[in-house]
Design a protein around this motif. Structure first.
Motif, PDB file in Angstrom:
ATOM      1  N   VAL A  56     -10.676  69.588  38.295  1.00  0.00           N
ATOM      2  CA  VAL A  56     -10.693  68.182  38.694  1.00  0.00           C
ATOM      3  C   VAL A  56      -8.871  68.489  37.165  1.00  0.00           C
ATOM      4  O   VAL A  56      -9.188  69.186  36.149  1.00  0.00           O
ATOM      5  CB  VAL A  56     -11.346  67.537  37.642  1.00  0.00           C
ATOM      6  CG1 VAL A  56     -10.930  66.306  37.245  1.00  0.00           C
ATOM      7  CG2 VAL A  56     -12.120  67.062  39.031  1.00  0.00           C
TER       8      VAL A  56
ATOM      9  N   THR B  67      -7.308  65.835  34.419  1.00  0.00           N
ATOM     10  CA  THR B  67      -6.732  64.703  33.930  1.00  0.00           C
ATOM     11  C   THR B  67      -5.517  64.903  33.320  1.00  0.00           C
ATOM     12  O   THR B  67      -5.118  65.348  32.109  1.00  0.00           O
ATOM     13  CB  THR B  67      -7.713  64.277  32.686  1.00  0.00           C
ATOM     14  OG1 THR B  67      -9.559  64.754  32.913  1.00  0.00           O
ATOM     15  CG2 THR B  67      -8.283  63.170  31.689  1.00  0.00           C
TER      16      THR B  67
ATOM     17  N   ARG C  97      -0.321  63.996  41.598  1.00  0.00           N
ATOM     18  CA  ARG C  97      -1.627  63.684  42.691  1.00  0.00           C
ATOM     19  C   ARG C  97      -0.877  64.438  44.213  1.00  0.00           C
ATOM     20  O   ARG C  97      -2.214  65.279  44.320  1.00  0.00           O
ATOM     21  CB  ARG C  97      -1.917  62.031  42.846  1.00  0.00           C
ATOM     22  CG  ARG C  97      -2.906  62.441  43.443  1.00  0.00           C
ATOM     23  CD  ARG C  97      -3.592  61.093  44.325  1.00  0.00           C
ATOM     24  NE  ARG C  97      -2.576  60.457  45.396  1.00  0.00           N
ATOM     25  CZ  ARG C  97      -2.400  60.804  46.272  1.00  0.00           C
ATOM     26  NH1 ARG C  97      -3.217  61.758  46.974  1.00  0.00           N
ATOM     27  NH2 ARG C  97      -1.827  60.890  46.966  1.00  0.00           N
TER      28      ARG C  97
ATOM     29  N   GLN D 209      -2.845  67.851  44.945  1.00  0.00           N
ATOM     30  CA  GLN D 209      -4.598  67.585  45.943  1.00  0.00           C
ATOM     31  C   GLN D 209      -4.006  69.087  47.218  1.00  0.00           C
ATOM     32  O   GLN D 209      -5.165  69.084  47.721  1.00  0.00           O
ATOM     33  CB  GLN D 209      -4.395  66.209  46.751  1.00  0.00           C
ATOM     34  CG  GLN D 209      -5.233  66.148  47.752  1.00  0.00           C
ATOM     35  CD  GLN D 209      -5.108  65.045  48.198  1.00  0.00           C
ATOM     36  OE1 GLN D 209      -3.728  64.089  48.791  1.00  0.00           O
ATOM     37  NE2 GLN D 209      -5.985  64.433  48.781  1.00  0.00           N
TER      38      GLN D 209
ATOM     39  N   LEU E 117      -8.422  67.685  41.942  1.00  0.00           N
ATOM     40  CA  LEU E 117      -8.755  66.270  42.369  1.00  0.00           C
ATOM     41  C   LEU E 117      -7.617  66.059  40.946  1.00  0.00           C
ATOM     42  O   LEU E 117      -7.502  66.249  39.567  1.00  0.00           O
ATOM     43  CB  LEU E 117      -9.628  65.534  41.824  1.00  0.00           C
ATOM     44  CG  LEU E 117      -9.871  63.955  41.467  1.00  0.00           C
ATOM     45  CD1 LEU E 117      -9.753  63.366  42.758  1.00  0.00           C
ATOM     46  CD2 LEU E 117     -11.605  63.449  41.290  1.00  0.00           C
TER      47      LEU E 117
ATOM     48  N   GLN F  10      -6.857  62.495  37.851  1.00  0.00           N
ATOM     49  CA  GLN F  10      -7.837  60.909  37.432  1.00  0.00           C
ATOM     50  C   GLN F  10      -6.282  61.428  36.317  1.00  0.00           C
ATOM     51  O   GLN F  10      -6.008  62.558  35.028  1.00  0.00           O
ATOM     52  CB  GLN F  10      -8.804  61.614  36.141  1.00  0.00           C
ATOM     53  CG  GLN F  10      -9.868  62.472  35.664  1.00  0.00           C
ATOM     54  CD  GLN F  10     -10.708  62.265  35.259  1.00  0.00           C
ATOM     55  OE1 GLN F  10     -11.640  62.622  35.523  1.00  0.00           O
ATOM     56  NE2 GLN F  10     -11.362  63.380  34.433  1.00  0.00           N
TER      57      GLN F  10
ATOM     58  N   VAL G 231      -6.522  58.509  32.711  1.00  0.00           N
ATOM     59  CA  VAL G 231      -6.911  57.832  31.485  1.00  0.00           C
ATOM     60  C   VAL G 231      -6.226  57.530  30.765  1.00  0.00           C
ATOM     61  O   VAL G 231      -4.931  58.041  29.997  1.00  0.00           O
ATOM     62  CB  VAL G 231      -7.793  59.072  31.108  1.00  0.00           C
ATOM     63  CG1 VAL G 231      -8.790  58.246  29.725  1.00  0.00           C
ATOM     64  CG2 VAL G 231      -8.905  59.762  31.823  1.00  0.00           C
TER      65      VAL G 231
ATOM     66  N   ASP H  99     -14.736  68.237  31.481  1.00  0.00           N
ATOM     67  CA  ASP H  99     -15.770  67.284  33.046  1.00  0.00           C
ATOM     68  C   ASP H  99     -13.701  67.852  33.572  1.00  0.00           C
ATOM     69  O   ASP H  99     -13.485  67.656  35.067  1.00  0.00           O
ATOM     70  CB  ASP H  99     -15.476  65.724  32.803  1.00  0.00           C
ATOM     71  CG  ASP H  99     -16.345  66.030  32.739  1.00  0.00           C
ATOM     72  OD1 ASP H  99     -17.603  66.702  33.234  1.00  0.00           O
ATOM     73  OD2 ASP H  99     -16.796  64.394  32.573  1.00  0.00           O
ATOM     74  N   GLN H 100     -12.450  68.667  32.728  1.00  0.00           N
ATOM     75  CA  GLN H 100     -11.808  69.205  34.066  1.00  0.00           C
ATOM     76  C   GLN H 100     -11.224  70.586  33.335  1.00  0.00           C
ATOM     77  O   GLN H 100     -11.763  70.740  32.366  1.00  0.00           O
ATOM     78  CB  GLN H 100     -10.911  67.690  33.765  1.00  0.00           C
ATOM     79  CG  GLN H 100      -9.728  67.845  32.210  1.00  0.00           C
ATOM     80  CD  GLN H 100     -11.541  67.050  31.313  1.00  0.00           C
ATOM     81  OE1 GLN H 100     -11.275  65.737  32.091  1.00  0.00           O
ATOM     82  NE2 GLN H 100     -11.998  67.109  29.970  1.00  0.00           N
TER      83      GLN H 100
END
Length: 336
Positions: free
Chosen positions: A60, A62, A85, A89, A94, A96, A98, A118-119
């Motif tokens: 991931v 961000t 993106r 991909q 992925l 995301q 923010v 988380d990334q």
């Protein structure tokens, strides 16, 4: 990819792969080397307080955009992120996005994201001259790429437009067309790109002996409606201005709309509509129909794809000095 898939790829048992990743002494050095090489290739990373355990990367990325005014994304950033993106991909990641407030809570909100882990990396868009997020990521040694530069640009990976040349080219072109009374619709100079574009405009004006008084500069934000109202009032107050240089795509569309509507009203004292140049403005049908002259180095989606490629390269360990890219100005596209 799971441990089972790595085992299949290398024709080893799952147990052997697991023990190799955790450095068990009963696994031969050659087997460990094969397993670690394949694990790294497939995105596994060392984690834990002593970097002693291999875990699969989150896959991931961000992207952080500054939340300001009432609009998060202008059309350029939207298209850049669409390209990012798509490319991420294809690489198995992925994206995301923010939005973080640029006020007092900026660093604490960003810190929460970083600590969550988380990334695998960050993309920072619309960087400021002195950007606290950059300082924090450098200190933590977290992989990141910036779309734009800061005062510490030598220390991290970035992709940026040659904003000085964008500004210089804008004013030079208007001068070649015979414009001598030029206005500039700017944004806050806390953004690196804004400082560079302003500097290019000012240097070009000085070189050709053109005066740009302080009253010929208008600062706006990123809200299109507010920018439109500000540009309309600005043009009414300065009926002698024949051209505008707009430092963002948002302000270019706002200024062009204000100029078009003013030209069609009884308040207009000009024979011709005001010429509008949009720095880094999309060269699409809407831009052309509004009569905007666009200066752009590369299609936004292509820029996004390049940012994604640089992000993946940085995660894989490519040195930052090999990931610092300036895009030179491209062709000037004339609005209809």
């Amino acid at each position: 990819m799971s441990i089972k898939e790595i085992a299949t790829q290398l024709e080893l048992s799952v147990s052997t792969v697991s023990r190799a990743l955790n450095d068990y002494p009963d696994i031969s050095p050659s087997t460990k080397k094969r397993v670690l090489k394949e694990a790294a290739r497939q995105g596994y990373q060392l984690k834990g307080p002593e970097m002693a355990h291999w875990v699969q990367a989150k896959r991931v990325i961000t992207a952080i955009i500054p939340c300001q005014d009432t609009q998060y994304l202008d059309p350029i950033l939207s298209k850049v992120l669409a390209g990012t993106r798509h490319a991420l991909q294809a690489a198995g990641y992925l994206l995301q996005v923010v939005a973080i407030d640029t006020g007092k809570q900026e660093l604490s909100e960003f810190e929460r994201l970083v600590k969550a882990g988380d990334q695998d990396g960050f993309l920072l868009l619309r960087t400021r001259v002195n950007d606290p997020k950059v300082h924090r990521l450098l200190k933590l040694n977290v992989p990141f790429v910036c779309y734009g530069r800061t005062e510490r640009a030598t220390q991290f990976a970035w992709l940026d437009l040659d904003n000085y040349q964008v500004g210089h080219l804008s004013l030079s072109r208007l001068n070649e067309q015979g414009h001598r009374k030029i206005g500039v619709v700017s944004v806050s100079d806390r953004y690196f790109f804004a400082q560079e574009r302003r500097r290019g405009i000012q240097d070009a004006a000085e070189q050709i002996g053109l005066s740009l008084a302080s009253e010929q500069w208008l600062e706006v934000g990123y809200d299109e409606e507010e920018s439109y109202l500000a540009c309309a009032e600005f043009l009414l107050q300065h009926p002698d201005i024949t051209a505008l240089i707009c430092l963002t795509s948002t302000s270019a569309r706002a200024a062009a709309l204000a100029a078009m509507r003013l030209h069609n009203t009884q308040l207009n004292e000009r024979d011709k509509p005001v010429c509008v140049i949009g720095c880094d403005t999309p060269t699409d049908e809407l831009t052309a129909s509004m009569g905007i002259t666009s200066i752009q180095q590369a299609p936004p989606a292509q820029i996004g794809e390049q940012l994604a490629q640089m992000m993946v390269a940085r995660i894989k360990g490519t040195p930052v000095k090999d990931l610092q890219v300036v895009l030179a100005p491209g062709v000037v596209s004339i609005g209809l």
